[in-house]
Design an enzyme around this catalytic site. Structure first.
Site, PDB file in Angstrom:
ATOM      1  CG  ASP A 132      -7.789  10.194   6.167  1.00  0.00           C
ATOM      2  OD1 ASP A 132      -8.740  10.505   5.420  1.00  0.00           O
ATOM      3  OD2 ASP A 132      -6.700   9.793   5.747  1.00  0.00           O
TER       4      ASP A 132
ATOM      5  CE  LYS B  59       1.352   5.422   7.528  1.00  0.00           C
ATOM      6  NZ  LYS B  59       0.116   5.869   8.218  1.00  0.00           N
TER       7      LYS B  59
ATOM      8  N   GLY C 141       0.415   5.697   0.543  1.00  0.00           N
ATOM      9  CA  GLY C 141      -0.408   6.825   0.939  1.00  0.00           C
ATOM     10  C   GLY C 141       0.293   8.128   0.645  1.00  0.00           C
ATOM     11  CB  SER C 142      -0.671  11.610   1.451  1.00  0.00           C
ATOM     12  OG  SER C 142      -1.944  11.517   0.870  1.00  0.00           O
ATOM     13  CG  PHE C 143       2.037  12.243   4.702  1.00  0.00           C
ATOM     14  CD1 PHE C 143       2.532  13.365   4.075  1.00  0.00           C
ATOM     15  CD2 PHE C 143       0.771  12.292   5.261  1.00  0.00           C
ATOM     16  CE1 PHE C 143       1.787  14.526   4.011  1.00  0.00           C
ATOM     17  CE2 PHE C 143       0.023  13.450   5.209  1.00  0.00           C
ATOM     18  CZ  PHE C 143       0.534  14.583   4.575  1.00  0.00           C
TER      19      PHE C 143
ATOM     20  CB  SER D 150       5.749   3.066   0.899  1.00  0.00           C
ATOM     21  OG  SER D 150       5.833   4.110  -0.050  1.00  0.00           O
ATOM     22  CB  VAL D 151       2.036  -0.046   4.022  1.00  0.00           C
ATOM     23  CG1 VAL D 151       1.881  -1.153   5.064  1.00  0.00           C
ATOM     24  CG2 VAL D 151       1.501   1.271   4.564  1.00  0.00           C
TER      25      VAL D 151
ATOM     26  N   GLY E 200       0.811  -1.206   0.000  1.00  0.00           N
ATOM     27  CA  GLY E 200       0.000   0.000   0.000  1.00  0.00           C
ATOM     28  C   GLY E 200       0.843   1.253   0.000  1.00  0.00           C
TER      29      GLY E 200
END
Length: 1024
Positions: free
Chosen positions: A841, A738, A719-721, A723-724, A717
């Site tokens: 969120d 993360k 996201g904005s800030f 990576s997972v 995954g």
């Protein structure tokens, strides 16, 4: 005739054929080399304008397969031409191609339950063979094309639940074969079209919630086949035309939510001999309810609530009764006659009666014993807000199916019958604001499924029965304003389910508060005021971490306020006035975000604080404490005397002694820093967090190895800030890692927010953080990561919008369970955590699912821990910017309002609506003021469930049935569940924060829905 004589005719024929072919070719969009080519190329042109994430049309790419074998394509046996298209419930996006008009043999188009948009192509008018057109539950815009009226064989026209505008074409009246005409839930105009009187084969017509306006034309004389007529929500005025009341075939009549006037016909039983549903609520009808209505042997549902009906309710003798729902509330049926409740006798033969609503009807007199003769399947009985007197009949205990009984706000007297303990299925019992006397029957402890009990504002006496502690699901208990005596049973404080209110105020209760009060960790309000309670407050009260309102005024409590109260960060209102408390006012009260504090008439002494709630004299009351001093000037207290001795040292000397060593220390630190050549590690817990708990360190090397060098094959995954990655430690434990992108603005702040929020939160429905770690990577760069437990089933977004069709679709029960999990998580964050946490969120991609599909809320990168100034400035603007994702963020965030728990509830409401409808809030259909909230709200009042996720609906548009554990079909129960889910989603996502549901109410409603879906024979849900 000789061959030479045929030649002129032959050549003329050739010329005509050539001319016709040329003209036809010019009018066709697709070149023709044969009939099969026409249909194949038309199908490919249709596919080219559709986005097909689920692969419904994947077989249409195979040129080696005859198009008649393509999924959703049905051909005729004789000519191998396409006669039907079934693209329903496919999750399709895009628009409907005009080339569909080239499938000239089409008889049926089923493209309902998708997300198709754009105009309905006028080329449909070429399909003169078309008999069935189903385009409902899409996002089509524009007007209903007039060209459809060229389809003279059309029998079924259903374009409901779209965004169509304009007037309904008058020429539809020429479609003499129509038997079904549904255009409901669009934004149409022009009134009810008179042309429907020409459609003599019409069986179903629905213009529900189109806001057509005007009067109803008297044109129904020839509609001898009409069975279902729905014109609810159209701002209609005037009276109902007589011809509508004379349709002998009519089975369902819906004219709710209009401004219709007049009287109901007295002979409706004979003029509508087949009627099953009469739904007239929220109009302006006057006069009596004709006896023929309640006496009808065919009637299933009668709803005339919120009108101006009056007179006596009468039921004529009859042999059969099919009634399941009777809603007569908010009318004027009271006539002050002794037998005005005799109609209850007539309802006793209605063995399927499920709902009886008679609140606010101005009725009076005694409740008859015949109440107990009503159906044992009756689940809801509402007699509230009338003028009933006398006792509550003991026969009511025979209504074993009741889940809700409300007789509040009447003039009932006498004792509560012991038989009330026989209502083993009861969930809500409301007897408040009457004049009941005597003791609370111990049998009330038998009601183990009860979640709400309201006995306040009566004259009950005696002690509170300890058996009440057996109601392990109770979330709200109101026994206030009675004459109850004795100690509060300790067993009552073992009801850990209590989460809304415990109100025992205004009685004569005595004794001390047991330490078991600390068990009520989820309770938001405790009212014990105006009793005779004594002793010190137990320190365990500080364990009630969700407590918002505490009122223990007018008792005999003594001692000091326990220091444990300082941990109750959710407290808003505290009243400890008129007791015997002593000692100093605790300074921790400065730090709790209180809105009001009443400490008057005690024996507090010493200095009054000046911060927090004490800074506003209008929010605090401390009168009647004669030994207090100080505080803000508006409190008008004397100044506190000072016993400190004067310091012999001058100010200058003190400053030198203080500053010089400090400067020397700073210089030494700077020198050591300049000399140090080793790379310093970044502090893992920046000063902003101030949590007092250091982060556990995990080496970069260990994470690098676990993820195979942060390989893309382990990337799960982004996201904005961050990576997972999926990682596997040496001991075989699988984790999610993360990694923060610190080069992006806000990345470091996201790391701080998430670590701090998760450090203050531990709950089974929150993602479990193993550690937050920071350090230096192999290249000397700063590195921050958060290590979580791994969720093998990904996130909710993947399950709802399964574009690769790799996952099974979630069932209704699974969705309700996930919604419950998320609600429990929010309830904990908002009310139970050490500090109040707002997630900010909430969306499907942040809901992670474990191996058992239990939901865990994750991604706290935008989370906010509320500080004390929140409650004082909750409506003030903020410069923090919008928190959340587009479509899910609360609208008040867009105008600068501070983050709040109600903002999370908005996101939750949108999330729930997305789970029910399978439509994202950023769907292409939601434009020009239309949102997922308004889309769902608009649909709530209709009898159908057209906006529900197609996977929960059969291709015929009806709700999928389910079989319960007894093998019985549960169609109506599931339908009520879905409607209630819609209502919860809409209520949570109201535009104004104060109107949104809270987590406790959401959990209560979802638990009821879950019980009903599981097929619990003890559960029945009714949508009102």
């Amino acid at each position: 005739m000789s061959a030479t004589k045929w030649l002129p005719f032959f050549f003329v024929t050739l010329v005509l054929v050539a001319t016709f072919s040329t003209v036809a070719a010019q009018n066709r969009t697709i070149p023709v080399s044969g009939t099969n080519t026409v249909d194949r190329e038309a199908l490919l042109a249709i596919k080219s304008m559709i986005n097909d994430p689920r692969g419904l049309m994947s077989s249409w790419n195979n040129s080696s397969v005859d198009f008649c074998q393509w999924q959703g394509v049905i051909c005729g046996l004789r000519h191998q031409r396409v006669i039907a298209l079934n693209l329903s419930s496919g999750g399709l996006l895009g628009s409907l191609s005009p080339f569909i008009g080239n499938l000239s043999f089409l008889r049926a188009i089923r493209a309902h339950n998708n997300s198709l948009s754009g105009d309905i192509p006028s080329q449909l008018g070429r399909l003169f063979r078309l008999q069935e057109l189903r385009l409902y539950n899409n996002s089509f815009t524009g007007s209903i094309p007039d060209a459809i009226t060229n389809c003279t064989n059309l029998q079924y026209l259903h374009v409901g639940y779209n965004n169509l505008v304009g007037k309904i074409p008058d020429r539809i009246g020429s479609l003499s074969m129509l038997s079904l005409l549904i255009v409901h839930e669009n934004s149409l105009q022009g009134g009810i079209p008179p042309f429907i009187g020409n459609l003599t084969l019409l069986e179903t017509v629905s213009f529900f919630n189109c806001r057509l306006g005007g009067r109803t034309p008297d044109v129904f004389q020839r509609l001898s086949n009409l069975r279902r007529y729905s014109m609810a929500g159209n701002d209609l005025v005037g009276t109902v035309p007589p011809s509508l009341y004379n349709l002998s075939s009519l089975e369902e009549l819906y004219i709710d939510d209009n401004r219709l006037t007049g009287r109901l016909p007295t002979n409706i039983n004979t003029t509508l001999p087949k009627i099953g549903t009469l739904s007239f609520p929220r109009n302006q009808f006057t006069g009596p309810l004709p006896p023929s209505i309640l006496s009808s042997p065919t009637l299933l549902v009668i709803d005339v609530a919120q009108n101006n009906l009056s007179g006596k309710l009468v039921i004529n003798p009859r042999n059969t009764c099919q009634l399941t729902r009777v809603s007569l509330s908010w009318n004027n049926f009271g006539n002050e006659e002794d037998d005005e409740m005799k109609f209850i006798d007539g309802l006793s033969i209605c063995k399927n009666l499920d709902v009886l609503l008679l609140s606010n009807t101005q009725m009076r007199g005694f409740l008859p014993d015949s109440l107990g003769n009503l159906s044992t399947s009756l689940s809801q009985l509402d007699l509230a807000s009338n003028a009933f007197s006398g006792s509550l009949p003991s026969s009511v205990g025979g209504l074993s199916g009741l889940t809700s009984l409300d007789v509040s706000n009447n003039q009932l007297t006498g004792t509560l019958p012991m038989t009330i303990g026989n209502l083993r299925n009861i969930r809500r019992l409301n007897l408040k604001n009457n004049s009941f006397s005597g003791s609370i029957p111990s049998s009330i402890g038998n009601l183990s499924l009860m979640i709400e009990l309201h006995l306040g504002l009566n004259k009950l006496n005696g002690s509170i029965p300890s058996d009440l502690g057996n109601a392990k699901r109770l979330i709200e208990l109101n026994l206030d304003r009675n004459n109850l005596t004795g100690a509060i049973p300790r067993k009552l404080f073992e009801l850990t389910s209590l989460s809304i209110i415990l109100n025992l105020g205004s009685n004569q209760l005595s004794g001390q508060l047991p330490t078991q009060i600390g068990n009520l960790k989820g309770l938001t309000e405790i009212i014990l005021a105006n009793n005779r309670l004594s002793g010190e407050l137990p320190s365990s009260l500080g364990s009630c971490s969700s407590l918002e309102n505490l009122n223990i005024s007018n008792n005999f409590f003594s001692g000091s306020l326990p220091s444990s109260l300082g941990s109750l960060r959710a407290l808003e209102n505290v009243d400890v006035s008129h007791n015997n408390f002593t000692g100093q006012i605790p300074t921790y009260l400065e730090t709790i975000p209180l809105a009001s504090l009443n400490m008057s008439f005690n024996r507090f002494q010493g200095v009054v604080p000046k911060k927090g709630v004490f800074s506003n004299a209008g929010s605090v009351s401390i009168v009647g404490n004669g030994q207090l001093c100080g505080g803000v000037i508006e409190l008008y207290l004397p100044k506190c005397s000072s016993n400190k001795r004067k310091n012999n040292l001058s100010l200058a000397v003190i400053l030198v002694i203080s500053i010089v060593p400090a400067l020397l220390c700073v210089a030494l630190v700077l020198l050591l820093f300049m000399c140090c050549r080793r790379k310093r590690e970044v502090e893992s817990d920046p000063p902003e967090t101030r949590s007092g708990e250091s982060l556990i360190q995990v080496s970069y090397e260990a994470l690098y190895k676990a993820t195979d060098g942060f390989s893309t094959k382990n990337l799960i995954g982004e996201g904005s800030f961050s990576s997972v990655y999926k990682g596997c430690l040496d001991d075989g434990v699988i984790l999610a890692i993360k990694v923060l992108n610190l080069h992006r603005q806000g990345g470091s702040k996201s790391f701080i927010s998430e670590c701090e929020a998760l450090r203050n939160a531990r709950h089974r429905n929150l993602i479990k953080v193993i550690t937050c770690c920071s350090g230096i990577d192999f290249h000397g760069n700063e590195f921050k990561a958060i290590v979580y437990e791994f969720m093998p089933n990904g996130n909710l977004d993947q399950w709802l919008h399964n574009v690769q069709n790799e996952l099974p679709r979630l069932s209704l029960l699974q969705r309700v369970c996930i919604a419950l999990d998320v609600a429990y998580a929010l309830n904990y964050l908002h009310h139970h955590a050490a500090k109040t946490i707002v997630h900010c969120d909430l969306k499907p991609s942040n809901i992670l699912l474990d191996k058992d599909l239990v939901a865990h809320v994750g991604d706290f990168g935008l989370a906010k821990i509320l500080q004390s100034e929140y409650h004082q400035n909750r409506q003030h603007s903020s410069s923090v910017g919008i928190r959340g994702s587009i479509g899910y963020a609360a609208p008040e965030y867009g105008v600068g309002s501070k983050v709040s728990r109600s903002g999370d509830m908005y996101s939750y409401g949108i999330l729930l609506l997305e789970m029910i409808t399978n439509k994202k809030p950023i769907d292409a259909m939601f434009v020009e003021g239309v949102s997922l909230h308004s889309y769902a709200k608009k649909a709530m009042g209709d009898g159908s469930l057209g906006i529900i996720d197609p996977m929960l609906i059969n291709n015929d548009g009806n709700l999928s049935k389910r079989t319960n554990k007894e093998g019985a079909i549960g169609h109506m129960n599931n339908e009520a569940c879905l409607r209630l889910l819609l209502e919860i989603g809409v209520s949570c996502s109201m535009e104004r924060p104060q109107y949104r549901m809270d987590t406790a109410t959401v959990i209560q409603e979802l638990q009821l829905i879950k019980d009903a879906i599981l097929g619990d024979s003890n559960v029945s849900i009714n949508f009102v």
